[in-house]
Each structure stands twice: as structure tokens, then as C-alpha cells.
Design an enzyme around this catalytic site. Structure first.
Site, mmCIF file in Angstrom:
data_model
loop_
_atom_site.group_PDB
_atom_site.id
_atom_site.type_symbol
_atom_site.label_atom_id
_atom_site.label_comp_id
_atom_site.label_asym_id
_atom_site.label_seq_id
_atom_site.Cartn_x
_atom_site.Cartn_y
_atom_site.Cartn_z
ATOM 1 N N ASP A 21 0.862 -1.189 0.000
ATOM 2 C CA ASP A 21 0.000 0.000 0.000
ATOM 3 C C ASP A 21 0.897 1.237 0.000
ATOM 4 O O ASP A 21 1.686 1.440 0.926
ATOM 5 C CB ASP A 21 -0.882 -0.015 1.255
ATOM 6 C CG ASP A 21 -1.944 1.089 1.233
ATOM 7 O OD1 ASP A 21 -1.900 1.953 0.344
ATOM 8 O OD2 ASP A 21 -2.816 1.083 2.126
ATOM 9 N N ASP A 26 -2.852 2.500 -6.077
ATOM 10 C CA ASP A 26 -1.852 2.555 -5.004
ATOM 11 C C ASP A 26 -1.709 1.269 -4.200
ATOM 12 O O ASP A 26 -0.937 1.233 -3.240
ATOM 13 C CB ASP A 26 -2.180 3.711 -4.053
ATOM 14 C CG ASP A 26 -3.573 3.597 -3.456
ATOM 15 O OD1 ASP A 26 -4.419 2.879 -4.017
ATOM 16 O OD2 ASP A 26 -3.829 4.243 -2.415
ATOM 17 N N GLU A 27 -2.417 0.220 -4.561
ATOM 18 C CA GLU A 27 -2.339 -1.023 -3.800
ATOM 19 C C GLU A 27 -2.177 -2.217 -4.742
ATOM 20 O O GLU A 27 -2.774 -2.250 -5.816
ATOM 21 C CB GLU A 27 -3.597 -1.237 -2.953
ATOM 22 C CG GLU A 27 -3.863 -0.149 -1.929
ATOM 23 C CD GLU A 27 -5.109 -0.419 -1.112
ATOM 24 O OE1 GLU A 27 -5.294 -1.588 -0.692
ATOM 25 O OE2 GLU A 27 -5.903 0.509 -0.892
#
Length: 213
Positions: A8, A104-105
Site C-alpha cells: 500500500d 496505489d495497492e
């Protein structure tokens, strides 16, 4: 046993904007809509704004009420896509089993990579160091034997941290967490479960399937 990472990127949009404008590093800031028109929501915030209670998805005026003087920056999605791609290029050097969960992950299955790169924790630490050194961004990484616990691990300690949730400690870490930390348990589900006295993941685990259905 499988080894799954969940990576993350911390305060991703806000962190990328700071790369382009380093003056944003030392002030409360958020990426959002048009402040002058009082339109839009907070898409991301930095740690200074978070410390003042600013939350993602709240209206800009709410954020400003909590944090007077907060700096709002318009989003630049082409920048976020670029850094998402660059981060993924690093991940792909450790495994081709990479599953995106937004910009973003990502989940990484590194089960078959351990002979080359070491344990799941060692791979996570190496990735964390490389993202910081090569991209100037920080990530939090959860390491576990399934995707759900890996994501819980990346959320467990932020920013810039690695958390291992293993077979021998998962109950100690997972059961005390709020049930809302569980993937796909949103605000409405959390409120509904709360009315039945279910407030932690441990309490949820004791519920019967019939009750949950």
C-alpha cells in the site's frame, strides 16, 4: 505455505504531489477538488492533515473546518498513473503474480520467489527500501498466508512499515481489530453488525453462518 504481500503506497496522491512541490512536505495538505467553488472531496491527505482529523472522501469544507489553513492541491492523475506503473515495475522483478487493487495497492504472490529472494518478510523489506530509494515514496506492506490478512497487515502500521501476520500470531493481531478493518466491511455493514454487538473481527468470528446470512 503461501506467502502473499499487500503493498500500500502511503498517502499516495499527496506523496506524489510532494515530489513535484517539496514545500508541501511540511504543511497540512490534501489533494481534492476546487476550493474556490467549494466543490469536491478529499482524495488524499498527508500525515499532518490526518493528525488534524482530516479524512479521505469528506468534503473540502469539512476538512478546512478541522484543519484551518490546510493547502488544497488539484489532482494530477497522469502523475499517479506514472508512479503506480514505476512501482509495479519494481514489484514485477520479484514475481509475475501481481494483482492491482486501485492505483496505489497491489497483492503480490511471492510463494515461488522465496528460493531466489528470501522469506516474505525479506522480500517486503527489500521492496520497501527500493520504492523509497528509487521513487522517493513510502509503502506499508502486509505479509501473510492469504490476501485478506496481507491487506490487514499493510493497514496495521503506517507509514513505511512491514507487518507479518503468520499462522502462529494471526489471532493475536487480527481478532482485536475493528470489524470495519476487514476487507469489504463498509460503514453500513459495520453499523449493522454493531447493532448485534459485533465490533471486532474476533467477535465476528464467533457468529454463526446463519446469523450472518
Amino acid at each position: 505455505m503461501r506467502s502473499i504481500l499487500h503493498v500500500d503506497m502511503n498517502n499516495f496522491y499527496a506523496s506524489v504531489e510532494t515530489l513535484y512541490d517539496p514545500s508541501l512536505k511540511d504543511i497540512p495538505m490534501a489533494v481534492g477538488g476546487d476550493k474556490e467553488r467549494r466543490h469536491g472531496i478529499v482524495l488524499a491527505k498527508n500525515m499532518l492533515a490526518k493528525a488534524k482529523g482530516v479524512k479521505t472522501a469528506e468534503a473540502l469544507w469539512e476538512a478546512e473546518r478541522k484543519c484551518p489553513g490546510i493547502k488544497f492541491v488539484p489532482p494530477h492523475f497522469e502523475r499517479y498513473a506514472k508512479y503506480s506503473r514505476l512501482a509495479k515495475e519494481i514489484y514485477m522483478q520479484y514475481t509475475d503474480m501481481v494483482e492491482s487493487f486501485g492505483l496505489d495497492e497491489c497483492w503480490l504472490d511471492v510463494t515461488g520467489s522465496r528460493r531466489l529472494f528470501g522469506s516474505g518478510r525479506e522480500i517486503a523489506e527489500e521492496i520497501r527500501a527500493r520504492v523509497k530509494d528509487e521513487l522517493g515514496l513510502t509503502v506499508s506492506i502486509g505479509v501473510s498466508f492469504n490476501k485478506i490478512f496481507a491487506k490487514l497487515g499493510s493497514d496495521y502500521k503506517k507509514p513505511d512499515a512491514t507487518t507479518v501476520i503468520a499462522r502462529d500470531n494471526w489471532r493475536d493481531i487480527v481478532f482485536p481489530l475493528p470489524v470495519g478493518d476487514l476487507l469489504f466491511v463498509g460503514r453500513s455493514a459495520q453499523e449493522l453488525l454493531g447493532r448485534y454487538g459485533v465490533r471486532t473481527i474476533g467477535e465476528l468470528s464467533k457468529c454463526s453462518e446463519e446469523m450472518l446470512e
